[in-house]
Design an enzyme around this catalytic site. Structure first.
Site, PDB file in Angstrom:
ATOM      1  N   LYS A   8       0.738  -1.020  -0.073  1.00 31.92           N
ATOM      2  CA  LYS A   8      -0.152   0.269   0.316  1.00 31.92           C
ATOM      3  C   LYS A   8       0.461   1.647   0.246  1.00 31.92           C
ATOM      4  O   LYS A   8       2.200   0.937   0.118  1.00 31.92           O
ATOM      5  CB  LYS A   8      -0.733  -0.480   1.259  1.00 31.92           C
ATOM      6  CG  LYS A   8       0.189   0.148   2.398  1.00 31.92           C
ATOM      7  CD  LYS A   8      -0.253   1.130   2.878  1.00 31.92           C
ATOM      8  CE  LYS A   8       1.180   1.278   4.356  1.00 31.92           C
ATOM      9  NZ  LYS A   8       1.368   2.708   4.795  1.00 31.92           N
ATOM     10  N   ASP A 137      -1.498  -1.581  10.851  1.00 36.88           N
ATOM     11  CA  ASP A 137      -1.804  -1.173   9.471  1.00 36.88           C
ATOM     12  C   ASP A 137      -2.519  -2.337   8.909  1.00 36.88           C
ATOM     13  O   ASP A 137      -3.040  -2.633   7.988  1.00 36.88           O
ATOM     14  CB  ASP A 137      -0.978  -0.641   8.579  1.00 36.88           C
ATOM     15  CG  ASP A 137       0.208  -1.095   8.436  1.00 36.88           C
ATOM     16  OD1 ASP A 137       0.328  -1.805   9.019  1.00 36.88           O
ATOM     17  OD2 ASP A 137       0.854  -0.533   7.745  1.00 36.88           O
TER      18      ASP A 137
END
Length: 277
Positions: A8, A137
């Site tokens: 990401k 995350d």
């Protein structure tokens, strides 16, 4: 079962304040990109884990319990004792210390794979709750869709950021930056304008408004980072930034990318934004 945990990028990252638990509150947008690791999980007579590709710190013989994929398996097995032994093989491609969330993605994909392969039928909410126990995350990679993140980076809300039609170039300058090192230099403060409002403006003006706070302390320390950011703009990027707290710089382009020769010494990935398959 073979899966491809993807990376990401952070589009903007503002560190707003330090929490009583020692973590920091932040504002950011997580967006999936298609640079992937490879994770295979198959039933076995006894549990085993092996890795190849990039050497993973802590995965030395006798220390594999530190790997997030192993921790994901043990986390599920604590609640589901009937979960059978498996053999895991992780081929590591996403750079480490790069701000791309590769380790978190590996853990999240391990959770999803185990649930699917062995019929645990865990919902996305349940999987996210497990993932939050592994890292701030990790939970993002359960649904693996663009989100606006707050608190420790694990509280998500929808945001209308869509990079369809754009192209991404990631440049990892062979430099690993630890989370501890990155956070040691930050000075938390609330931005004058919430990052969410800035992200809803056209991509073409993000270079004037959308900022990663880690650049303030890491750019003076590692001059290669601002140099790459400038080179991305010179190559035609409409927006360029550091990703997360790591060393990867990325550029968002509105046309297919010809990788500049000066990046050939680094590890690079280019393609359209979106999750891996």
């Amino acid at each position: 079962m073979l899966t491809f945990p993807n990376a990401k990028i952070n589009i903007g990252l503002r560190i707003t304040d330090k929490r009583p638990d020692g973590f920091h509150n932040l504002q950011s947008c997580f967006y999936p990109v298609g640079w992937t690791d490879v994770l295979e999980i198959i039933p076995a007579d006894q549990f085993g884990f092996a890795s190849s590709g990039i050497t993973i710190p802590g995965d030395e013989p006798g220390r594999v319990d530190a790997n997030l994929c192993v921790r994901a398996y043990k986390l599920l097995r604590a609640d589901y004792p009937g979960l059978p032994p498996v053999q895991m093989h992780l081929h590591k491609i996403i750079p480490i210390g790069a701000g791309l969330g590769g380790g978190s993605a590996d853990a999240a994909f391990a959770l999803k794979s185990l649930s699917e392969r062995f019929g645990l039928n865990l919902t996305a909410d349940q999987l996210e709750n497990y993932a939050r126990q592994l890292g701030s995350d990790c939970a993002f990679f359960i649904r693996n869709q663009p989100v606006y993140c707050t608190e420790k980076g694990d509280v998500f809300s929808e945001i209308g950021v869509d990079l369809t039609g754009y192209y991404i170039l990631l440049v990892y300058p062979n430099l690993a930056i630890s989370t501890a090192e990155a956070y040691a230099g930050v000075r938390p403060r609330l931005p004058d304008v919430p990052l969410r409002d800035q992200l809803l403006e056209p991509v073409s003006i993000w270079h004037k408004t959308v900022h990663n706070d880690f650049e303030d302390s890491l750019f003076p320390k590692y001059p290669v980072l601002p140099a790459i950011k400038q080179q991305l703009y010179e190559a035609g990027a409409v927006y360029a930034s550091m990703s997360g707290s790591g060393s990867t710089l990325y550029g968002i382009f509105d046309a297919p990318i010809v990788i500049p020769n000066q990046f050939r010494a680094y590890r690079v990935w280019e393609g359209k934004p979106g999750a891996g398959k």
